[in-house]
Design a protein around this motif. Structure first.
Motif, PDB file in Angstrom:
ATOM      1  N   ASP A 352       0.882  -1.238  -0.173  1.00  9.83           N
ATOM      2  CA  ASP A 352      -0.039   0.033  -0.062  1.00  9.83           C
ATOM      3  C   ASP A 352       0.837   1.183   0.133  1.00  9.83           C
ATOM      4  N   ASP A 365      -5.579   6.576   0.184  1.00  8.91           N
ATOM      5  CA  ASP A 365      -5.932   6.041   1.428  1.00  8.91           C
ATOM      6  C   ASP A 365      -5.985   7.183   2.215  1.00  8.91           C
ATOM      7  N   GLY A 370       0.688   5.418   3.141  1.00  4.15           N
ATOM      8  CA  GLY A 370       0.232   4.022   3.056  1.00  4.15           C
ATOM      9  C   GLY A 370       0.344   3.220   4.203  1.00  4.15           C
ATOM     10  N   SER A 379      -5.998  -5.442   6.742  1.00  7.35           N
ATOM     11  CA  SER A 379      -6.868  -4.514   5.949  1.00  7.35           C
ATOM     12  C   SER A 379      -8.099  -4.144   6.576  1.00  7.35           C
ATOM     13  N   CYS A 384      -7.635  -0.349   5.688  1.00  4.72           N
ATOM     14  CA  CYS A 384      -6.908   0.251   4.581  1.00  4.72           C
ATOM     15  C   CYS A 384      -7.779   0.210   3.420  1.00  4.72           C
ATOM     16  N   ASP A 385      -7.947   1.526   2.944  1.00 12.02           N
ATOM     17  CA  ASP A 385      -8.649   1.649   1.713  1.00 12.02           C
ATOM     18  C   ASP A 385      -7.952   0.999   0.486  1.00 12.02           C
ATOM     19  N   THR A 386      -6.691   1.098   0.313  1.00  8.39           N
ATOM     20  CA  THR A 386      -5.898   0.748  -1.021  1.00  8.39           C
ATOM     21  C   THR A 386      -6.370  -0.708  -1.260  1.00  8.39           C
ATOM     22  N   ASP A 631     -12.589   6.672   4.849  1.00 10.75           N
ATOM     23  CA  ASP A 631     -13.036   6.853   3.628  1.00 10.75           C
ATOM     24  C   ASP A 631     -13.754   8.278   3.579  1.00 10.75           C
TER      25      ASP A 631
END
Length: 633
Positions: A352, A365, A370, A379, A384-386, A631
């Motif tokens: 990430d 992210d 990252g 995650s 974790c968005d990525t 987010d």
């Protein structure tokens, strides 16, 4: 003078003719009278005897006692009591304003009483009795009795009133009753209940009061009363006793409901708590709430205006009618979809860098630089968005939509309250139905990326999110959510259990479910929910979420610089105890910011009370540490 015998004979002949004609006419009249008499007294005897009896006997409906509503522990949520009401029949009372002014001189009549009377007058027929004051004291009844002769068309009646002793507590679930209107009459006729509603003036309008109306109403009784020519009652000839309505016992726990509502304080939002193994609703919160007692007598226009025009929308049941992006609470379900479709394994990791580039656009992210190497566990615990940008791109929108539909997202749950919203489960088919212009109907691959982190077109009710969480906690077995546990027949005492109804058993592999639940436990131990659940006497699983309210269009989100009603929504889903869940819930705080900061502390208070009996002294305080915003871009 000589007699004119011819003239005399002519006169006698005319007299005899007239006499004969008169005799025939009289005979004909008597014949007609006899025929009419025979028709009425013999041929139509039964008909007119029945009419006479009907005029002599009046059928007066007797209203049944409405059934009680009790919580899971027997706490009364809705009951009845008797009180005196001062009522006016407009067609018999002359000038209404003068009448009310004269009444106000002997009985306390407030402006709100006048406003309510005017509203009811507009909705009623002229010959109906309309209340001007309810719940009269004994002294007021005595004062009116002494002045009764001055007020034609005004009388005091003893009536049963509905009361909600817990006030606003659980009002959106319990609902309220109000006077029957034309729409209600049509509904009653459609269900062939007109005879049973003779004399009934109130009916359930929302919530359980509406959904279980026919159970709660009971069966109307009748009195046969002999009346004189003036319509005054002489004596009672016969009586058919009414049958009281059935009582409802709920799955809802009033004390848990109180703890949950207090935890919100003055914040707007919703909480839904479900027992995963039955689908029973343990708490259903929509805040701000309202006092259902305001509606029983007919809410006055000023109070209705305050409720209806409030920016906080207290009359909206956010739990069932509010549709919100799920934010990062969507990620555990995305991860489960990845495992079930074979798109990911638990140990498979991605690097990430803090963003994901797609189609010339950079999806960022929450953590600058990252999260490094990220597997499925990380995650979820670190949100974790990525990871989910990439996953959504690999899965595609069709696979995502098909999987989430199984969990009930974007679907009506079938809960026993009317008016449930469906929300939005985005898909290319949905977009074609939603938009009219061809250029708007096309699904773009970039739209799938935002769907993966619970943003984009995603919009679900708190109830749907709670049901999906409960299904995960219950290892894929989904039960229909319901508020009523059993219905008690007040005559026999027989209890009719509302059997828990499995909607479906999802074909998920247990090892995949265990992987997701293990990661959600990690959220509350070492992840974004760890601070809120520090020192808990039980092990729980959870997931924080932050849902964007408006598009930042590439800008940076700063809560302090954003208008309060444009700030992100805070969400949290949870289940506990982790090894054998007894409760699953969702918390949503409108414009609350980060999920760990605003929503998770509320969930902690509710779980503390439900699992170990620990009750907080005040609203859940916001976690000053905040959360890594998952987010908000």
């Amino acid at each position: 003078m000589p007699h004119d015998f011819a003239s005399q004979d002519r006169e006698q002949s005319q007299f005899r003719f007239r006499l004969g004609f008169a005799g025939v006419a009289v005979l004909l009249c008597f014949t007609l009278l006899f025929i009419r008499f025979f028709y009425l007294q013999v041929l139509q005897h039964d008909y007119y005897a029945t009419r006479a009896e009907d005029n002599r006997i009046s059928l007066i409906p007797i209203m049944p006692n409405r059934g009680l509503i009790l919580d899971a522990n027997g706490v009364v949520m809705a009951r009845n009591y008797s009180a005196f009401t001062l009522e006016i029949i407009p067609s018999k009372s002359g000038d209404l304003d003068e009448t009310i002014d004269a009444l106000a001189a002997i009985i306390d009549i407030q402006p709100r009483d006048r406003r309510r009377f005017k509203k009811l007058l507009d909705e009623s027929k002229n010959f109906e009795s309309i209340p001007i004051r309810t719940k009269l004291t004994d002294e007021e009844v005595a004062r009116f009795a002494a002045n009764r002769y001055r007020f034609p068309g005004v009388e005091v009646k003893a009536r049963l009133f509905r009361q909600y002793p817990q006030g606003p507590l659980g009002a959106h679930a319990i609902g309220y009753i109000n006077r029957i209107n034309a729409k209600d009459v049509d509904w009653i006729e459609e269900n062939e209940q007109s005879a049973n509603y003779k004399g009934t003036e109130h009916i359930g309008k929302t919530g359980l009061e509406q959904h279980y109306e026919f159970d709660l109403h009971g069966v109307t009784g009748y009195e046969q009363v002999e009346v004189d020519a003036g319509g005054r009652a002489i004596r009672t000839l016969a009586r058919t006793a009414p049958i009281p309505g059935n009582n409802l016992t709920l799955t809802l726990d009033a004390k848990l409901q109180e703890v949950a509502e207090k935890a919100f304080g003055n914040r707007r939002g919703s909480l839904v708590a479900i027992e995963p193994s039955t689908g029973g609703i343990l708490a259903l919160v929509s805040t701000p709430t309202f006092d259902p007692n305001l509606f029983v007598d007919g809410i006055d226009p000023q109070s209705w205006k305050e409720l209806n025009e409030s920016l906080d929308k207290p009359m909206v049941n956010r739990a069932l009618n509010g549709a919100y992006p799920p934010g990062s609470t969507f990620k555990p379900f995305m991860a489960l979809a990845a495992l079930e479709t074979g798109k990911r394994t638990p140990g498979q990791a991605i690097a990430d860098p803090g963003f994901f580039n797609f189609g010339g656009h950079q999806f960022r992210d929450d953590k600058k630089g990252g999260h490094g190497m990220v597997d499925m566990y990380k995650s979820i615990t670190q949100s974790c968005d990525t990871y989910y940008y990439m996953l959504a791109n690999d899965m595609g929108i069709d696979n995502i939509a098909a999987f989430m539909k199984q969990l009930g997202l974007g679907q009506a749950t079938g809960i026993d309250i009317a008016g449930e919203s469906v929300g939005v489960l985005p898909s290319p088919e949905w977009k074609k139905r939603r938009f009219k212009r061809p250029e708007q109907q096309k699904w773009f691959a970039g739209e799938t990326i935002s769907i993966g982190i619970g943003q984009g077109y995603n919009a679900y009710t708190p109830l749907q999110l709670a049901l999906a969480t409960a299904t995960l906690a219950n290892n894929g077995v989904m039960y229909k959510p319901h508020l009523v546990k059993y219905i008690t027949d007040t005559r026999t005492g027989e209890k009719r259990l509302i059997e828990p109804k499995p909607l479906r058993t999802l074909p998920f592999k247990q090892q995949n479910i265990d992987t997701i639940k293990h990661a959600m436990v990690g959220v509350n131990k070492e992840g974004t929910g760890a601070r809120a659940f520090a020192g808990a006497a039980y092990e729980s699983g959870g997931k924080t979420g932050t849902a964007q309210v408006f598009s930042l269009k590439g800008g940076n989100y700063k809560e302090s610089a954003t208008h309060e009603r444009l700030r992100d929504h805070a969400l949290f889903i949870a289940f506990a105890p982790a090894d054998k869940p007894r409760i699953a819930l969702v918390v949503l705080v409108e414009n609350g910011g980060f999920g760990a900061q605003s929503a998770a502390p509320i969930a902690r208070q509710v779980l503390d009370y439900y699992l170990v009996g620990k009750e907080a002294k005040g609203p859940a305080a916001e976690d000053a540490s905040g959360e890594e915003s998952a987010d908000v871009h």
